[in-house]
Structures are given as C-alpha cells and as structure tokens.
Write a protein that holds these residues in place. Structure first.
Motif, PDB file in Angstrom:
ATOM      1  N   ALA A   1       0.855  -1.190   0.000  1.00 27.85           N
ATOM      2  CA  ALA A   1       0.000   0.000   0.000  1.00 27.85           C
ATOM      3  C   ALA A   1       0.887   1.234   0.000  1.00 27.85           C
ATOM      4  O   ALA A   1       2.079   1.165   0.342  1.00 27.85           O
ATOM      5  CB  ALA A   1      -0.913   0.009   1.223  1.00 27.85           C
ATOM      6  N   ILE A   2       0.308   2.361  -0.359  1.00 28.93           N
ATOM      7  CA  ILE A   2       1.035   3.622  -0.305  1.00 28.93           C
ATOM      8  C   ILE A   2       0.142   4.663   0.364  1.00 28.93           C
ATOM      9  O   ILE A   2      -1.065   4.703   0.136  1.00 28.93           O
ATOM     10  CB  ILE A   2       1.489   4.083  -1.703  1.00 28.93           C
ATOM     11  CG1 ILE A   2       2.426   5.287  -1.588  1.00 28.93           C
ATOM     12  CG2 ILE A   2       0.309   4.357  -2.630  1.00 28.93           C
ATOM     13  CD1 ILE A   2       3.193   5.586  -2.866  1.00 28.93           C
ATOM     14  N   ALA A   3       0.748   5.462   1.227  1.00 32.67           N
ATOM     15  CA  ALA A   3      -0.001   6.495   1.946  1.00 32.67           C
ATOM     16  C   ALA A   3       0.905   7.696   2.150  1.00 32.67           C
ATOM     17  O   ALA A   3       2.137   7.583   2.103  1.00 32.67           O
ATOM     18  CB  ALA A   3      -0.493   5.959   3.292  1.00 32.67           C
ATOM     19  N   GLY A   4       0.289   8.836   2.365  1.00 30.99           N
ATOM     20  CA  GLY A   4       1.091  10.031   2.612  1.00 30.99           C
ATOM     21  C   GLY A   4       0.216  11.173   3.072  1.00 30.99           C
ATOM     22  O   GLY A   4      -1.002  11.164   2.866  1.00 30.99           O
ATOM     23  N   ALA A   5       0.847  12.163   3.706  1.00 30.27           N
ATOM     24  CA  ALA A   5       0.140  13.349   4.176  1.00 30.27           C
ATOM     25  C   ALA A   5       0.688  14.585   3.477  1.00 30.27           C
ATOM     26  O   ALA A   5       1.888  14.678   3.202  1.00 30.27           O
ATOM     27  CB  ALA A   5       0.300  13.499   5.690  1.00 30.27           C
ATOM     28  N   SER A   6      -0.191  15.510   3.163  1.00 29.08           N
ATOM     29  CA  SER A   6       0.170  16.781   2.551  1.00 29.08           C
ATOM     30  C   SER A   6       0.806  16.541   1.175  1.00 29.08           C
ATOM     31  O   SER A   6       0.211  15.893   0.326  1.00 29.08           O
ATOM     32  CB  SER A   6       1.095  17.574   3.482  1.00 29.08           C
ATOM     33  OG  SER A   6       1.257  18.901   3.026  1.00 29.08           O
ATOM     34  N   MET A   7       2.046  17.008   0.959  1.00 30.68           N
ATOM     35  CA  MET A   7       2.708  16.751  -0.315  1.00 30.68           C
ATOM     36  C   MET A   7       2.889  15.249  -0.527  1.00 30.68           C
ATOM     37  O   MET A   7       2.822  14.744  -1.653  1.00 30.68           O
ATOM     38  CB  MET A   7       4.056  17.463  -0.362  1.00 30.68           C
ATOM     39  CG  MET A   7       4.716  17.460  -1.727  1.00 30.68           C
ATOM     40  SD  MET A   7       3.865  18.487  -2.945  1.00 30.68           S
ATOM     41  CE  MET A   7       4.397  20.119  -2.422  1.00 30.68           C
ATOM     42  N   GLY A   8       3.107  14.531   0.573  1.00 32.07           N
ATOM     43  CA  GLY A   8       3.197  13.074   0.491  1.00 32.07           C
ATOM     44  C   GLY A   8       1.876  12.439   0.090  1.00 32.07           C
ATOM     45  O   GLY A   8       1.854  11.377  -0.532  1.00 32.07           O
TER      46      GLY A   8
END
Length: 201
Positions: free
Chosen positions: A64-71
């Motif tokens: 899976a891939i996850a990120g916050a803001s620019m991420g």
C-alpha cells in the motif's frame, strides 16, 4: 505495533522516505529541471532496497502507499503512474491542485511557463480524473481524508467530485481538523485499518 499485537490490523512494516520537503523543490516528484528526480529514486532504488533488506511480501496485494500533505499528493500520483504496484492508496490532506502559475514560477524561476505547464500535467490528479472516461476500472482502492479547517479541503473535495463523476470507487472523509499532525494522528487508526482489511482480503 500496538494494533498489530492486539490483532486489530495485519502485521506490516511502515517505511517513510524523506523527500526534503521545505526546500524550494517540489519534493517527491521529478522536477522540471531534472536535477532532483525523487520519483525515479522511489521506484528504482527505494522500493527495491526495502524489499531486499526487510522481510516483506512483494506482491501488489501486500503493498500500500499512503502520505500526508505533499506526500498525500505523491501517494496519489505514484498509484496512477504505477497502477500495478499498490493495492491501496491513502491520501491524507493531499496537496492536490491544478496548475498554479505563481506557485510553480516561484519555485522554478529559470523554467519557462510553457515547460512548467507541460511538466505538471503528469501531477495534476484533479484534471486526470476529470478527463478520464466514465466507469474506468480503478486498479487500487482509494481512501482520501482531509480536515475541514485545512486550506486544502476544497481541492480534496474537487478530487472527490471528479472521481465520483467518473464512477471511481473510493472512500472520502472530511473530519474536524486542520493541516497538522494532530489531525493525521487522529485518522491514523482508520486508514491503517482500511489498509489492513485490504491486505487480509
């Protein structure tokens, strides 16, 4: 670790690369001047290194891939650019936007407007979904969340509307909160459970 021990989520490892956000660069992406190609690094070096050095499954259903803001924007773009790699994509307060001349010209003053417009097409997730044929099959499960006091909530809502209009299945949440770690910590149990449920299936 606590959730894994309690059996609430499947065992997994979480790896967080540092893309040097805060510099003038558009971190996580290949920039238009070609001297900071983080996206290439992520796929060609980072993922292979992790899978070689840690005990983890390497099939799509276990990644899976996850990120916050620019991420969060990066998580969306990476899933779109490499649709056969990730089974789940979670974007938290994603910095999605259409092309904004002043925003990009301030970061790349030596690059022509024409070049910047063409370069950003690959990173404009809102326009991507707006231009997608209706009922196109999605190759990943989507979870998108943003705080109602976050200035990015409007753009996240536009992303949701674009996906909804084209019949792309996804989970979309607007909760009380701002663009900060308090909000992201609060939503962490929910999106980790969402990832885990997909892994278990």
């Amino acid at each position: 670790d606590k959730a894994i021990l309690a059996g609430d989520i499947a065992p997994m490892i979480v790896v967080t690369p540092d893309a040097n956000f805060g510099s003038k660069r558009i971190s996580y992406f290949n920039d238009p001047e070609g001297d900071f190609n983080f996206e290439d690094f992520f796929f060609k070096e980072f993922i292979p290194f992790i899978e070689k050095n840690y005990r983890c499954r390497t099939e799509k259903g276990s990644r899976a891939i996850a990120g916050a803001s620019m991420g969060g924007q990066a998580a969306i773009q990476y899933a779109l650019h490499q649709p056969d790699l990730f089974s789940v994509t979670c974007a938290l307060s994603a910095a999605v936007r259409k092309y904004e001349s002043e925003y990009f010209k301030n970061r790349f003053p030596n690059v022509s407007e024409k070049t910047l417009i063409e370069w950003y097409k690959q990173y404009d997730a809102i326009s991507y979904f707006e231009n997608l044929p209706e009922n196109t099959e999605s190759k990943t499960k989507w979870y998108i969340v943003c705080g109602d006091d976050d200035r990015l909530s409007a753009n996240n809502s536009l992303l949701h509307i674009a996906m909804k209009s084209k019949g792309i299945p996804h989970e979309f949440r607007i909760y009380n909160g701002a663009h900060d770690w308090l909000f992201w910590r609060n939503v962490l149990p929910e999106f980790m459970t969402y990832i885990s449920d997909s892994f278990r299936k």
